[in-house]
Design a protein around this motif. Structure first.
Motif, PDB file in Angstrom:
ATOM      1  N   THR A 155      36.586  23.445  16.440  1.00 53.11           N
ATOM      2  CA  THR A 155      37.865  23.425  17.152  1.00 53.11           C
ATOM      3  C   THR A 155      38.681  22.208  16.729  1.00 53.11           C
ATOM      4  O   THR A 155      38.150  21.245  16.172  1.00 53.11           O
ATOM      5  N   ASP A 156      39.967  22.262  17.007  1.00 52.51           N
ATOM      6  CA  ASP A 156      40.835  21.129  16.684  1.00 52.51           C
ATOM      7  C   ASP A 156      40.431  19.900  17.490  1.00 52.51           C
ATOM      8  O   ASP A 156      40.016  20.013  18.650  1.00 52.51           O
ATOM      9  N   THR A 157      40.579  18.732  16.880  1.00 49.02           N
ATOM     10  CA  THR A 157      40.347  17.485  17.595  1.00 49.02           C
ATOM     11  C   THR A 157      41.532  17.236  18.519  1.00 49.02           C
ATOM     12  O   THR A 157      42.684  17.228  18.075  1.00 49.02           O
ATOM     13  N   ASN A 158      41.231  17.044  19.791  1.00 49.84           N
ATOM     14  CA  ASN A 158      42.264  16.861  20.804  1.00 49.84           C
ATOM     15  C   ASN A 158      42.495  15.373  21.018  1.00 49.84           C
ATOM     16  O   ASN A 158      41.571  14.640  21.393  1.00 49.84           O
ATOM     17  N   ILE A 159      43.722  14.916  20.801  1.00 49.99           N
ATOM     18  CA  ILE A 159      44.017  13.483  20.798  1.00 49.99           C
ATOM     19  C   ILE A 159      45.073  13.159  21.852  1.00 49.99           C
ATOM     20  O   ILE A 159      46.051  13.879  22.027  1.00 49.99           O
ATOM     21  N   MET A 160      44.869  12.030  22.534  1.00 53.36           N
ATOM     22  CA  MET A 160      45.852  11.521  23.480  1.00 53.36           C
ATOM     23  C   MET A 160      46.402  10.198  22.966  1.00 53.36           C
ATOM     24  O   MET A 160      45.651   9.322  22.566  1.00 53.36           O
ATOM     25  N   ASP A 161      47.727  10.087  22.953  1.00 54.86           N
ATOM     26  CA  ASP A 161      48.397   8.821  22.632  1.00 54.86           C
ATOM     27  C   ASP A 161      48.918   8.261  23.954  1.00 54.86           C
ATOM     28  O   ASP A 161      49.935   8.717  24.468  1.00 54.86           O
ATOM     29  N   LEU A 162      48.207   7.296  24.493  1.00 54.27           N
ATOM     30  CA  LEU A 162      48.494   6.775  25.833  1.00 54.27           C
ATOM     31  C   LEU A 162      49.427   5.576  25.737  1.00 54.27           C
ATOM     32  O   LEU A 162      49.081   4.533  25.183  1.00 54.27           O
ATOM     33  N   HIS A 204      54.597  22.516  17.598  1.00 49.87           N
ATOM     34  CA  HIS A 204      53.506  23.397  18.014  1.00 49.87           C
ATOM     35  C   HIS A 204      52.183  22.645  18.176  1.00 49.87           C
ATOM     36  O   HIS A 204      51.185  23.236  18.610  1.00 49.87           O
ATOM     37  N   ARG A 205      52.158  21.362  17.842  1.00 46.98           N
ATOM     38  CA  ARG A 205      50.897  20.608  17.882  1.00 46.98           C
ATOM     39  C   ARG A 205      50.917  19.429  18.845  1.00 46.98           C
ATOM     40  O   ARG A 205      49.862  18.822  19.094  1.00 46.98           O
ATOM     41  N   THR A 225      44.123  18.993  14.077  1.00 45.90           N
ATOM     42  CA  THR A 225      44.356  18.124  15.234  1.00 45.90           C
ATOM     43  C   THR A 225      45.532  18.618  16.063  1.00 45.90           C
ATOM     44  O   THR A 225      46.431  19.292  15.571  1.00 45.90           O
ATOM     45  N   ARG A 226      45.512  18.245  17.319  1.00 48.89           N
ATOM     46  CA  ARG A 226      46.618  18.473  18.245  1.00 48.89           C
ATOM     47  C   ARG A 226      46.554  17.373  19.296  1.00 48.89           C
ATOM     48  O   ARG A 226      45.584  16.608  19.341  1.00 48.89           O
ATOM     49  N   GLY A 227      47.565  17.264  20.130  1.00 53.75           N
ATOM     50  CA  GLY A 227      47.485  16.203  21.132  1.00 53.75           C
ATOM     51  C   GLY A 227      48.681  16.118  22.045  1.00 53.75           C
ATOM     52  O   GLY A 227      49.592  16.951  21.992  1.00 53.75           O
ATOM     53  N   ILE A 228      48.658  15.086  22.893  1.00 54.40           N
ATOM     54  CA  ILE A 228      49.773  14.849  23.812  1.00 54.40           C
ATOM     55  C   ILE A 228      50.178  13.385  23.748  1.00 54.40           C
ATOM     56  O   ILE A 228      49.360  12.494  23.495  1.00 54.40           O
ATOM     57  N   GLY A 281      56.156   7.589  19.764  1.00 48.28           N
ATOM     58  CA  GLY A 281      55.272   8.684  19.359  1.00 48.28           C
ATOM     59  C   GLY A 281      54.675   8.497  17.980  1.00 48.28           C
ATOM     60  O   GLY A 281      53.992   9.393  17.465  1.00 48.28           O
ATOM     61  N   CYS A 282      54.896   7.333  17.357  1.00 50.04           N
ATOM     62  CA  CYS A 282      54.516   7.150  15.952  1.00 50.04           C
ATOM     63  C   CYS A 282      53.006   7.228  15.723  1.00 50.04           C
ATOM     64  O   CYS A 282      52.571   7.655  14.643  1.00 50.04           O
ATOM     65  N   ILE A 283      52.183   6.842  16.704  1.00 46.91           N
ATOM     66  CA  ILE A 283      50.731   6.852  16.498  1.00 46.91           C
ATOM     67  C   ILE A 283      50.218   8.285  16.396  1.00 46.91           C
ATOM     68  O   ILE A 283      49.616   8.679  15.394  1.00 46.91           O
ATOM     69  N   LEU A 284      50.438   9.082  17.442  1.00 49.32           N
ATOM     70  CA  LEU A 284      49.944  10.457  17.430  1.00 49.32           C
ATOM     71  C   LEU A 284      50.566  11.256  16.304  1.00 49.32           C
ATOM     72  O   LEU A 284      49.869  11.980  15.574  1.00 49.32           O
TER      73      LEU A 284
END
Length: 290
Positions: free
Chosen positions: A142-149, A193-194, A167-170, A154-157
């Motif tokens: 599955t895709d790696t789910n990433i959070m940029d806290l 979409h990601r 990968t995908r994330g929020i 938004g540059c990190i994620l």
């Protein structure tokens, strides 16, 4: 000469700090001396080669200066190429990134405003760590789910998503204007979409229904505010245009780390069982954050 407070340095043990910059010192080499000879009534000269260590330090500092100069040149070229007519008041010392509205990070260009921090090269290390984590999960289907806290622009994620495919994330931030900037960068790089965007704080992100519904997360990347108020007062000229909410933290700069730890300790559902969290930290803060 050292005991008389003469600013000469012969070794690391005999280096005095400069008065105008903390943690910096002079590095000089004593390579020649001339004095009169009482026997011959002439001048006696004693010379030694410049120590290789000093030459290496000089070369390193020159390289650093040239790199900063090149970065400044590139920024000014981008500013000059801007399509909009800009009225720049140099007396206000506004960073070029805020004037042009863009900044390069990890090889990608991001939109920035005074609602977001200007991305620093040091933060690219956090992106590299995230990408390394993703690449090691070769057996995952599955895709790696990433959070940029505390995402800011938004540059990190977004940099991670641009450098990986599975990968995908929020992006999470307490600042609505910052989230708007992050959303515009998401659209710029065609990652709609990601990546998703959630308004939440360090204290509440673990129980926010929008965050919980998108978890658990395999990796949490976080560059929180970690500048103490005391240090911020000394840095005022260099950071006065940037949002203090994203830079300065209470309790000597540790408050954000404490809030995140407390939130995860109370409810860790958002972090996968084999998940990882990585922080950017300030100089000398490692033991305190651990």
């Amino acid at each position: 000469m050292f005991e008389l407070d003469h600013p000469i340095a012969g070794s690391q043990n005999h280096t005095r700090p400069l008065t105008n910059h903390k943690d910096k010192g002079t590095l000089q080499a004593f390579v020649s001396a001339k004095f009169p000879s009482l026997a011959t009534n002439s001048i006696v000269t004693v010379s030694e080669d410049v120590p290789p260590k000093l030459l290496n330090v000089c070369a390193r500092e020159a390289k650093f200066f040239d790199r900063r100069k090149e970065q400044a040149r590139v920024e000014m070229e981008k500013l000059s190429a801007s399509d909009s007519a800009l009225d720049l008041d140099l007396t206000k010392c506004v960073p070029a990134a805020y004037v042009s509205g863009r900044k390069e990070f990890c090889g990608f260009v991001f939109h920035v405003t005074t609602d977001t921090l200007i991305p620093r090269p040091s933060t690219e290390t956090l992106v590299d760590a995230t990408v390394e984590f993703v690449n090691k999960r070769t057996d995952c289907k599955t895709d790696t789910n990433i959070m940029d806290l505390g995402t800011g622009s938004g540059c990190i994620l977004l940099s991670v998503l641009l450098r990986t495919t599975n990968t995908r994330g929020i992006d999470i931030d307490i600042s609505t204007p910052a989230l708007s900037v992050a959303h515009s960068n998401n659209n710029r790089h065609k990652l709609t979409h990601r990546a998703e965007f959630v308004h939440a704080s360090f204290e509440t992100f673990t129980i926010d229904p929008h965050v919980v519904s998108r978890g658990p997360f395999d990796f949490i990347a976080c560059n929180p505010p970690y500048v103490s108020s005391t240090r911020a007062s000394r840095m005022r000229a260099s950071i006065e245009n940037e949002p203090m909410l994203a830079l300065v933290a209470d309790n000597g700069g540790y408050q954000a780390y404490r809030d995140i730890h407390t939130a995860l300790a109370a409810d860790a559902r958002v972090l996968a069982r084999d998940g990882c969290i990585a922080f950017e930290i300030g100089k000398g803060m490692e033991n305190g954050v651990r």
